[in-house]
Motif scaffolding. Structure first.
Motif, PDB file in Angstrom:
ATOM      1  N   ALA A 209       0.836  -1.205   0.000  1.00  0.00           N
ATOM      2  CA  ALA A 209       0.000   0.000   0.000  1.00  0.00           C
ATOM      3  C   ALA A 209       0.871   1.256   0.000  1.00  0.00           C
ATOM      4  N   LEU A 210       1.931   1.257   0.824  1.00  0.00           N
ATOM      5  CA  LEU A 210       2.820   2.417   0.886  1.00  0.00           C
ATOM      6  C   LEU A 210       3.586   2.575  -0.424  1.00  0.00           C
ATOM      7  N   GLN A 211       3.995   1.472  -1.012  1.00  0.00           N
ATOM      8  CA  GLN A 211       4.708   1.537  -2.287  1.00  0.00           C
ATOM      9  C   GLN A 211       3.818   2.129  -3.376  1.00  0.00           C
ATOM     10  N   ARG A 212       2.562   1.688  -3.419  1.00  0.00           N
ATOM     11  CA  ARG A 212       1.624   2.242  -4.404  1.00  0.00           C
ATOM     12  C   ARG A 212       1.377   3.720  -4.142  1.00  0.00           C
ATOM     13  N   ARG A 213       1.281   4.093  -2.868  1.00  0.00           N
ATOM     14  CA  ARG A 213       1.045   5.491  -2.518  1.00  0.00           C
ATOM     15  C   ARG A 213       2.204   6.364  -2.996  1.00  0.00           C
ATOM     16  N   ILE A 214       3.415   5.930  -2.737  1.00  0.00           N
ATOM     17  CA  ILE A 214       4.585   6.709  -3.151  1.00  0.00           C
ATOM     18  C   ILE A 214       4.666   6.779  -4.670  1.00  0.00           C
ATOM     19  N   ARG A 215       4.361   5.665  -5.346  1.00  0.00           N
ATOM     20  CA  ARG A 215       4.402   5.669  -6.808  1.00  0.00           C
ATOM     21  C   ARG A 215       3.361   6.625  -7.380  1.00  0.00           C
ATOM     22  N   SER A 216       2.217   6.737  -6.726  1.00  0.00           N
ATOM     23  CA  SER A 216       1.175   7.642  -7.219  1.00  0.00           C
ATOM     24  C   SER A 216       1.546   9.101  -7.047  1.00  0.00           C
ATOM     25  N   VAL A 293      11.324  13.928   2.890  1.00  0.00           N
ATOM     26  CA  VAL A 293      10.109  13.517   2.177  1.00  0.00           C
ATOM     27  C   VAL A 293      10.419  13.352   0.692  1.00  0.00           C
ATOM     28  N   TYR A 294      11.149  14.312   0.120  1.00  0.00           N
ATOM     29  CA  TYR A 294      11.522  14.238  -1.295  1.00  0.00           C
ATOM     30  C   TYR A 294      12.358  12.980  -1.571  1.00  0.00           C
ATOM     31  N   VAL A 295      13.314  12.698  -0.699  1.00  0.00           N
ATOM     32  CA  VAL A 295      14.184  11.532  -0.875  1.00  0.00           C
ATOM     33  C   VAL A 295      13.369  10.238  -0.825  1.00  0.00           C
ATOM     34  N   VAL A 296      12.446  10.140   0.115  1.00  0.00           N
ATOM     35  CA  VAL A 296      11.613   8.936   0.225  1.00  0.00           C
ATOM     36  C   VAL A 296      10.740   8.775  -1.023  1.00  0.00           C
ATOM     37  N   LEU A 297      10.191   9.882  -1.520  1.00  0.00           N
ATOM     38  CA  LEU A 297       9.370   9.813  -2.725  1.00  0.00           C
ATOM     39  C   LEU A 297      10.185   9.386  -3.933  1.00  0.00           C
ATOM     40  N   LYS A 298      11.396   9.888  -4.039  1.00  0.00           N
ATOM     41  CA  LYS A 298      12.247   9.536  -5.179  1.00  0.00           C
ATOM     42  C   LYS A 298      12.760   8.099  -5.066  1.00  0.00           C
ATOM     43  N   ALA A 299      13.085   7.660  -3.849  1.00  0.00           N
ATOM     44  CA  ALA A 299      13.682   6.336  -3.661  1.00  0.00           C
ATOM     45  C   ALA A 299      12.634   5.230  -3.665  1.00  0.00           C
ATOM     46  N   ASN A 300      11.460   5.511  -3.091  1.00  0.00           N
ATOM     47  CA  ASN A 300      10.440   4.478  -2.874  1.00  0.00           C
ATOM     48  C   ASN A 300      11.109   3.216  -2.334  1.00  0.00           C
ATOM     49  N   PRO A 301      11.703   3.303  -1.133  1.00  0.00           N
ATOM     50  CA  PRO A 301      12.522   2.191  -0.610  1.00  0.00           C
ATOM     51  C   PRO A 301      11.730   0.893  -0.508  1.00  0.00           C
ATOM     52  N   PRO A 302      12.339  -0.218  -0.879  1.00  0.00           N
ATOM     53  CA  PRO A 302      11.626  -1.503  -0.784  1.00  0.00           C
ATOM     54  C   PRO A 302      11.299  -1.872   0.655  1.00  0.00           C
ATOM     55  N   SER A 333       9.904   8.610  10.357  1.00  0.00           N
ATOM     56  CA  SER A 333       8.529   8.231  10.684  1.00  0.00           C
ATOM     57  C   SER A 333       7.565   9.363  10.362  1.00  0.00           C
ATOM     58  N   CYS A 334       7.977  10.598  10.671  1.00  0.00           N
ATOM     59  CA  CYS A 334       7.141  11.760  10.353  1.00  0.00           C
ATOM     60  C   CYS A 334       7.002  11.935   8.848  1.00  0.00           C
ATOM     61  N   ALA A 335       8.083  11.698   8.111  1.00  0.00           N
ATOM     62  CA  ALA A 335       8.045  11.825   6.652  1.00  0.00           C
ATOM     63  C   ALA A 335       7.074  10.816   6.051  1.00  0.00           C
ATOM     64  N   VAL A 336       7.105   9.566   6.529  1.00  0.00           N
ATOM     65  CA  VAL A 336       6.196   8.542   6.026  1.00  0.00           C
ATOM     66  C   VAL A 336       4.753   8.887   6.377  1.00  0.00           C
ATOM     67  N   ALA A 337       4.523   9.353   7.605  1.00  0.00           N
ATOM     68  CA  ALA A 337       3.169   9.749   8.012  1.00  0.00           C
ATOM     69  C   ALA A 337       2.668  10.907   7.150  1.00  0.00           C
ATOM     70  N   PHE A 338       3.568  11.851   6.810  1.00  0.00           N
ATOM     71  CA  PHE A 338       3.203  12.982   5.952  1.00  0.00           C
ATOM     72  C   PHE A 338       2.815  12.493   4.558  1.00  0.00           C
ATOM     73  N   ILE A 339       3.589  11.554   4.016  1.00  0.00           N
ATOM     74  CA  ILE A 339       3.310  11.025   2.673  1.00  0.00           C
ATOM     75  C   ILE A 339       1.970  10.300   2.656  1.00  0.00           C
ATOM     76  N   GLU A 340       1.674   9.542   3.693  1.00  0.00           N
ATOM     77  CA  GLU A 340       0.425   8.779   3.735  1.00  0.00           C
ATOM     78  C   GLU A 340      -0.793   9.707   3.790  1.00  0.00           C
ATOM     79  N   LYS A 341      -0.632  10.898   4.364  1.00  0.00           N
ATOM     80  CA  LYS A 341      -1.757  11.833   4.511  1.00  0.00           C
ATOM     81  C   LYS A 341      -1.632  13.033   3.579  1.00  0.00           C
ATOM     82  N   LEU A 342      -0.707  12.985   2.635  1.00  0.00           N
ATOM     83  CA  LEU A 342      -0.433  14.132   1.768  1.00  0.00           C
ATOM     84  C   LEU A 342      -1.675  14.548   1.000  1.00  0.00           C
ATOM     85  N   ASN A 343      -1.956  15.849   1.006  1.00  0.00           N
ATOM     86  CA  ASN A 343      -3.102  16.378   0.274  1.00  0.00           C
ATOM     87  C   ASN A 343      -2.714  17.686  -0.418  1.00  0.00           C
TER      88      ASN A 343
END
Length: 437
Positions: A209-216, A293-302, A333-343
């Motif tokens: 789910a997180l991988q799909r979210r980051i890819r989107s 946040v930018y790094v996590v979005l670009k990397a989409n770590p496995p 953890s904050c970066a991942v929580a931000f990505i999951e709720k990004l609007n």
């Protein structure tokens, strides 16, 4: 957590710290509490409770202050596991002689930081053989009972850390920390295959789910996150955050929680280095979190969720609750929580604009020169690929035509040969007839 168009993602120090105001870092996975306060909060009613506050002198607490014995669930199977570890329902107290204890202390004092092979050598020496036997018994039993629920396994491992540290309670705290980091690596390197992404939890589904979210969210630009990013004279491969992206991707290849956490720290340090170069000044906390946040979005770590949960469940508590590594992990953890709720508002976009981007109906209107160069290069590669495909098709067509031409020539040669043979026969017959007359 809040956002600001000029400063990107903003998070106050209070938001990073435990909600109990105990002085340690909190974590979204623990509902904003540190691991100690979260365990205290989750403790069954009537269970014993110790003071969760940090030491009055502000120094990092010892392992015995970090994690008291947890109230393990009652149950014959669970208590049987503990008895198998220690021979009773609770770990034994160390009873080393003063001479043996002094010899062990001297051996560990000479151990260099990070010298894991040296630690193993000391652990196999006569003064430490009892500890080695405890480790071996613990590992064998954990493997035998690897189908226990993941939280019970986490409690057992944390219990083991606490009990093992009891043997060194008279050692200087720096040495205890160093020893326990080696113990963690020894234990978890072997248990990794049993407890990582365990069947009793939904880590795998959350990873997907997180991988799909980051890819989107691959359309999110550094500018939308207010991340300082060079716009001119930057080659395609010159992303200043590339070392950080590489470091966070490497996390999944590690097995010990501390090695995974080291990748998080390395990623964070690379981010600070990049920001210092881009801004010509030390980075602030807001710029760091936005860049993370930018790094996590670009990397989409496995398996990002599984890796974070693995560190939370089986890492040493002090590594996540305090210090540099604790700060970096809390920000991740904050970066991942931000990505999951990004609007939309978080990116200074209207809900309609945000939905348009998410559906692929819109694309960022403003592209940096580097991004334009990337797109132009991509288009050029696609054009060259199209030309190459046409060339291959032409070669195939030419090959077919050549084969047809060769067949036609061979057919004509066969026909000419046949006709020549017949003519030659006629000439021979005609030449023989006058002679016969």
């Amino acid at each position: 957590m809040s956002t600001d168009k000029q400063r990107g993602i903003r998070v106050s120090q209070e938001e990073l710290l435990c909600k109990n105001a105990c002085g340690y870092y909190g974590n979204p996975a623990w509902k904003g509490f540190c691991s100690k306060c979260w365990r205290e909060k989750s403790r069954p009613p009537g269970a014993s409770r110790q003071d969760a506050r940090p030491s009055s002198d502000g120094a990092p607490p010892t392992f015995s202050k970090f994690e008291e014995k947890k109230n393990i669930e009652k149950g014959s199977r669970y208590n049987t596991v503990r008895r198998l570890f220690w021979g009773s329902s609770s770990p034994p107290k160390p009873q080393e002689s003063s001479e043996s204890h002094a010899h062990m202390l001297k051996a560990y004092q000479g151990l260099e930081p990070g010298d894991f092979p040296g630690f193993l050598k000391i652990l196999r020496s006569p003064p430490s053989q009892r500890l080695q036997s405890r480790c071996t018994a613990f590992l064998n039993t954990m493997e035998a009972y690897h189908d226990l629920p993941i939280q019970k396994q986490s409690d057992l491992v944390q219990d083991f850390y606490q009990s093992f540290a009891e043997y060194f309670r008279s050692f200087p705290e720096a040495h205890v920390t160093q020893i326990m980091e080696h113990v963690e690596k020894l234990i978890m390197t072997r248990l990794h295959k049993w407890v990582f992404c365990h069947d009793s939890c939904d880590d795998e589904q959350k990873d997907l789910a997180l991988q799909r979210r980051i890819r989107s969210l691959n359309w999110v630009t550094p500018q939308m996150l207010s991340v300082p990013f060079p716009e001119e004279n930057i080659p395609v491969t010159g992303d200043p955050f590339l070392p950080a992206i590489t470091a966070i991707i490497e996390m999944d290849a590690k097995r010990a929680p501390q090695d995974k956490l080291a990748c998080v720290s390395k990623c964070s340090q690379h981010i600070f280095e990049a920001l210092a170069v881009l801004n010509n000044e030390p980075a602030n906390a807001d710029a760091f979190l936005s860049s993370l946040v930018y790094v996590v979005l670009k990397a989409n770590p496995p398996r990002l969720h599984s890796n974070m949960q693995y560190m939370i469940r089986f890492g040493l508590p002090h590594s996540l609750m305090a210090g540099e590594s604790g700060y970096y992990f809390t920000n991740l953890s904050c970066a991942v929580a931000f990505i999951e709720k990004l609007n939309g508002p978080a990116l200074s976009l209207s809900p309609e604009e945000f939905e348009g981007y998410m559906r692929g109906q819109r694309a960022p209107a403003v592209l940096t020169k580097r991004q334009q160069l990337v797109e132009e290069t991509q288009h050029l590669l696609e054009e060259l690929q199209g030309r190459q495909e046409k060339l291959h098709q032409g070669v195939d067509a030419l090959s077919v035509e050549l084969q047809k031409w060769v067949q036609a020539v061979n057919s004509q040669l066969d026909e000419a040969t046949t006709q020549f043979t017949e003519v030659q026969k006629d000439i021979t017959v005609q030449a023989e007839e006058p002679s016969a007359q």
